[in-house]
Design an enzyme around this catalytic site. Structure first.
Site, PDB file in Angstrom:
ATOM      1  N   HIS A  35     103.841  20.766   1.938  1.00 10.44           N
ATOM      2  CA  HIS A  35     102.414  20.419   2.012  1.00 10.44           C
ATOM      3  C   HIS A  35     102.254  19.013   2.595  1.00 10.44           C
ATOM      4  O   HIS A  35     102.090  18.870   3.797  1.00 10.44           O
ATOM      5  CB  HIS A  35     101.832  20.556   0.608  1.00 10.44           C
ATOM      6  CG  HIS A  35     100.339  20.491   0.524  1.00 10.44           C
ATOM      7  ND1 HIS A  35      99.520  20.530   1.609  1.00 10.44           N
ATOM      8  CD2 HIS A  35      99.520  20.378  -0.555  1.00 10.44           C
ATOM      9  CE1 HIS A  35      98.256  20.455   1.209  1.00 10.44           C
ATOM     10  NE2 HIS A  35      98.235  20.348  -0.103  1.00 10.44           N
ATOM     11  N   HIS A  73     100.713  27.040  11.815  1.00 11.07           N
ATOM     12  CA  HIS A  73      99.846  26.812  10.657  1.00 11.07           C
ATOM     13  C   HIS A  73      99.433  28.164  10.092  1.00 11.07           C
ATOM     14  O   HIS A  73      99.230  29.113  10.854  1.00 11.07           O
ATOM     15  CB  HIS A  73      98.601  26.013  11.082  1.00 11.07           C
ATOM     16  CG  HIS A  73      97.870  25.386   9.945  1.00 11.07           C
ATOM     17  ND1 HIS A  73      96.960  26.072   9.188  1.00 11.07           N
ATOM     18  CD2 HIS A  73      97.949  24.143   9.425  1.00 11.07           C
ATOM     19  CE1 HIS A  73      96.494  25.259   8.258  1.00 11.07           C
ATOM     20  NE2 HIS A  73      97.076  24.091   8.373  1.00 11.07           N
ATOM     21  N   ASP A  97     100.340  17.411  11.557  1.00  8.99           N
ATOM     22  CA  ASP A  97     101.505  16.586  11.244  1.00  8.99           C
ATOM     23  C   ASP A  97     102.340  16.206  12.459  1.00  8.99           C
ATOM     24  O   ASP A  97     103.220  15.359  12.359  1.00  8.99           O
ATOM     25  CB  ASP A  97     102.413  17.335  10.248  1.00  8.99           C
ATOM     26  CG  ASP A  97     101.729  17.494   8.922  1.00  8.99           C
ATOM     27  OD1 ASP A  97     101.146  16.510   8.464  1.00  8.99           O
ATOM     28  OD2 ASP A  97     101.761  18.596   8.353  1.00  8.99           O
TER      29      ASP A  97
HETATM   30  N1  ACO Z   1     108.801  26.863  14.822  1.00  8.63           N
HETATM   31  C1  ACO Z   1     109.329  28.027  15.262  1.00  8.63           C
HETATM   32  N2  ACO Z   1     108.894  29.239  14.885  1.00  8.63           N
HETATM   33  C2  ACO Z   1     107.887  29.284  14.009  1.00  8.63           C
HETATM   34  C3  ACO Z   1     107.265  28.115  13.524  1.00  8.63           C
HETATM   35  C4  ACO Z   1     107.756  26.868  13.953  1.00  8.63           C
HETATM   36  N3  ACO Z   1     107.218  25.728  13.537  1.00  8.63           N
HETATM   37  N4  ACO Z   1     106.278  28.455  12.664  1.00  8.63           N
HETATM   38  C5  ACO Z   1     106.263  29.797  12.632  1.00  8.63           C
HETATM   39  N5  ACO Z   1     107.226  30.294  13.453  1.00  8.63           N
HETATM   40  C6  ACO Z   1     107.503  31.706  13.739  1.00  8.63           C
HETATM   41  C7  ACO Z   1     108.102  32.406  12.534  1.00  8.63           C
HETATM   42  O1  ACO Z   1     109.498  32.325  12.547  1.00  8.63           O
HETATM   43  C8  ACO Z   1     107.585  33.808  12.731  1.00  8.63           C
HETATM   44  O2  ACO Z   1     108.349  34.412  13.759  1.00  8.63           O
HETATM   45  P1  ACO Z   1     108.701  35.993  13.676  1.00  8.63           P
HETATM   46  O3  ACO Z   1     107.383  36.700  13.771  1.00  8.63           O
HETATM   47  O4  ACO Z   1     109.605  36.234  14.830  1.00  8.63           O
HETATM   48  O5  ACO Z   1     109.377  36.200  12.331  1.00  8.63           O
HETATM   49  C9  ACO Z   1     106.174  33.603  13.296  1.00  8.63           C
HETATM   50  O6  ACO Z   1     106.227  32.336  13.968  1.00  8.63           O
HETATM   51  C10 ACO Z   1     105.083  33.581  12.233  1.00  8.63           C
HETATM   52  O7  ACO Z   1     105.363  32.549  11.298  1.00  8.63           O
HETATM   53  P2  ACO Z   1     105.076  32.633   9.719  1.00  8.63           P
HETATM   54  O8  ACO Z   1     106.191  31.949   9.016  1.00  8.63           O
HETATM   55  O9  ACO Z   1     104.746  34.039   9.329  1.00  8.63           O
HETATM   56  O10 ACO Z   1     103.759  31.795   9.597  1.00  8.63           O
HETATM   57  P3  ACO Z   1     103.159  31.212   8.252  1.00  8.63           P
HETATM   58  O11 ACO Z   1     101.691  31.241   8.414  1.00  8.63           O
HETATM   59  O12 ACO Z   1     103.725  31.861   7.041  1.00  8.63           O
HETATM   60  O13 ACO Z   1     103.702  29.706   8.264  1.00  8.63           O
HETATM   61  C11 ACO Z   1     103.857  27.369   8.531  1.00  8.63           C
HETATM   62  C12 ACO Z   1     102.951  28.610   8.605  1.00  8.63           C
HETATM   63  C13 ACO Z   1     104.513  27.282   7.128  1.00  8.63           C
HETATM   64  C14 ACO Z   1     102.997  26.122   8.726  1.00  8.63           C
HETATM   65  C15 ACO Z   1     104.934  27.489   9.625  1.00  8.63           C
HETATM   66  O14 ACO Z   1     104.314  27.568  10.899  1.00  8.63           O
HETATM   67  C16 ACO Z   1     105.913  26.315   9.592  1.00  8.63           C
HETATM   68  O15 ACO Z   1     106.844  26.326   8.794  1.00  8.63           O
HETATM   69  N6  ACO Z   1     105.691  25.280  10.464  1.00  8.63           N
HETATM   70  C17 ACO Z   1     106.561  24.110  10.453  1.00  8.63           C
HETATM   71  C18 ACO Z   1     106.221  23.202   9.277  1.00  8.63           C
HETATM   72  C19 ACO Z   1     104.936  22.455   9.451  1.00  8.63           C
HETATM   73  O16 ACO Z   1     104.670  21.869  10.494  1.00  8.63           O
HETATM   74  N7  ACO Z   1     104.122  22.442   8.381  1.00  8.63           N
HETATM   75  C20 ACO Z   1     102.846  21.719   8.368  1.00  8.63           C
HETATM   76  C21 ACO Z   1     101.673  22.627   8.294  1.00  8.63           C
HETATM   77  S1  ACO Z   1     100.168  21.700   8.344  1.00  8.63           S
HETATM   78  C22 ACO Z   1      99.919  21.164   6.779  1.00  8.63           C
HETATM   79  O17 ACO Z   1     100.360  21.718   5.823  1.00  8.63           O
HETATM   80  C23 ACO Z   1      99.120  19.929   6.529  1.00  8.63           C
END
Ligand code: ACO
Length: 433
Positions: A268, A307, A363
């Site tokens: 978070h 996101h 971020d």
């Molecule tokens: N880099 C590469 N691939 C990614 C990323 C990423 N940053 N984020 C998602 N994906 C991919 C997943 O692997 C998945 O691929 P697939 O369909 O082949 O399995 C697809 O994109 C969908 O991703 P999910 O994990 O289902 O998306 P979810 O909504 O659950 O996750 C999250 C969102 C947690 C923010 C994710 O994008 C992530 O971990 N990002 C990196 C961490 C980050 O920057 N967090 C800050 C968020 S903003 C905040 O909280 C203030």
């Protein structure tokens, strides 16, 4: 019932039910009537992590994740970032309308005059270990405020509630500043209420021997905008914690401690720090293609991308990117910026990221600005918490005023043992043998 209904047929019994649809939602409790027999509890929904459950009705923040829209009380985040101040935006979030001139003057005066903390809180903070994490200190100390303001538990008295709101917003920067100074072994710097909210915070962080600290106007403005951008984001993890803890009718200091604890987690409030660790890991521009390749092979994530709600460019990231240019003109360019820009350029033109709708989130650039301004990485969640305090308060008040809300208490699907009888230690070892 009219057209705004959902017809459900229970194939277990053949019975059909009609439940109202309101605001694109059905009430989970309307499913309780669906039973297979008189002893059946009734149908529930199963929704770990609240992926598809609205826990409240709210008039505070609107997000359209597909279009990349964020509005507080109807006002676009871009307009607030450009034209408002954090304190004005906090008033808007908490009270529902932008303040009049007189209201803003009074609000600013009240918040500024609640920045001082009791000397015993200072002693309390002194007790933390020399290398205590500032966010851990903030979580502990904001909760401890409830022991200093015992009347804060009278949450149904509007006047009393207002006083605690001034205190929370006012003292948050002091606690954050003191946490930073303690973790650096520096003497605490007291608030200077002639400064702006962000300027006063910078004063409590960075004042050394000068009698009057003068914040750099560009950095002061940038920090104020960052507070605005982080002020609210509807039912995120920490806001959900604020509502949930607050639903027990505990005092707001304890509820904010719960919310801040939720924000402390790396999923978070800690993601911007992860971006910096990632850039350090990549090391040089030459390594970017290999890094992107490894991400696409599922060997890691591109931190600061993607996101749960935004499937478009996070509107806050756009504003922060612009802000970064202004900050770097004063502080000098963060050498990691070029790598971040190149990562973004490659990611936004790469099929893998396009297909998954992965765009920079809030971020991706904020950590670079914070670092250039002189903040150590472990202060990043503290900065987030200062801004988010107004959103937590607004959501907490809305929850208290909402006649449909009760103490938060989800159901569970019990999959454990059926009844079994207690065994003595001897019986247990016999069973184990
Ligand atoms: N880099 C590469 N691939 C990614 C990323 C990423 N940053 N984020 C998602 N994906 C991919 C997943 O692997 C998945 O691929 P697939 O369909 O082949 O399995 C697809 O994109 C969908 O991703 P999910 O994990 O289902 O998306 P979810 O909504 O659950 O996750 C999250 C969102 C947690 C923010 C994710 O994008 C992530 O971990 N990002 C990196 C961490 C980050 O920057 N967090 C800050 C968020 S903003 C905040 O909280 C203030």
């Amino acid at each position: 019932m009219g057209n705004e209904t959902l017809t459900i047929t229970d194939n277990r019994t053949g019975k059909t039910y009609e439940v109202p649809v309101q605001n694109g939602t059905i009430k989970a409790l309307d499913l309780r009537q669906i039973k297979i027999g008189p002893d059946d509890f009734g149908l529930m929904t199963y929704d770990p992590a609240f992926m598809n459950t609205a826990s409240c009705k709210s008039k505070i923040t609107f997000i359209d994740g597909d279009k990349g829209i964020l509005r507080y009380r109807g006002y676009p985040i871009e307009q607030l970032a450009e034209r408002s101040t954090y304190l004005e935006t906090a008033f808007l979030l908490i009270n529902g309308e932008l303040p009049t001139r007189a209201e803003l003057e009074d609000w600013t005066y009240q918040v500024n005059h609640h920045t001082i903390i009791h000397e015993n809180i200072k002693k309390f903070m002194d007790g933390f270990h020399y290398d205590a994490n500032p966010m851990g200190m903030l979580v502990g100390t904001v909760g401890a405020l409830s022991t200093f303001y015992k009347e804060a538990k009278n949450i149904h008295d509007p006047e009393n509630r207002q006083k605690q709101i001034y205190r929370l917003i006012g003292k948050m920067i002091t606690l954050a500043g003191f946490a930073y100074r303690h973790s650096r072994g520096l003497p605490f710097a007291y608030p200077d209420n002639e400064l702006s909210y962000a300027g006063n915070f910078l004063n409590m962080l960075f004042r050394m021997t000068e009698p009057k600290y003068k914040p750099h106007p560009v950095l002061e403005k940038a920090l104020d905008v960052l507070f605005i951008l982080h002020a609210d984001h509807e039912q995120n993890c920490s806001t959900n914690a604020m509502r949930s803890v607050g639903s027990s009718h505990v005092d707001p200091f304890s509820a904010v401690a719960g919310a801040a604890a939720a924000l402390y987690g790396p999923l978070h409030g800690g993601a911007n720090a992860e971006v910096l660790y990632m850039l350090d890991l990549i090391g040089t521009m030459n390594n970017i293609p290999d890094f992107i390749k490894s991400v696409k092979e599922g060997k890691g994530k591109l931190m600061g991308f993607g996101h749960r709600v935004y499937k478009n460019y996070d509107p806050r990231a756009k504003i922060i990117k612009h802000l970064a240019d202004q900050v770097f003109e004063v502080t000098g360019r963060n050498p990691k910026l070029d790598m971040a820009l190149e990562l973004e350029r490659i990611a936004l033109s790469d099929e893998y990221f396009i297909k998954r709708k992965l765009y920079p989130n809030v971020d991706f650039y904020s950590g670079l600005i914070y670092q250039a301004m002189g903040f150590p990485i472990d202060m990043f969640p503290v900065l987030f918490a200062i801004g988010r305090t107004s959103g937590w308060i607004a959501q907490w008040q809305e929850m208290l005023m909402d006649g449909e809300q009760k103490i938060a208490r989800p159901r569970q699907i019990y999959l454990g043992y059926d009844k079994r009888d207690y065994q003595t230690l001897d019986q247990r070892s016999a069973t184990a043998a």
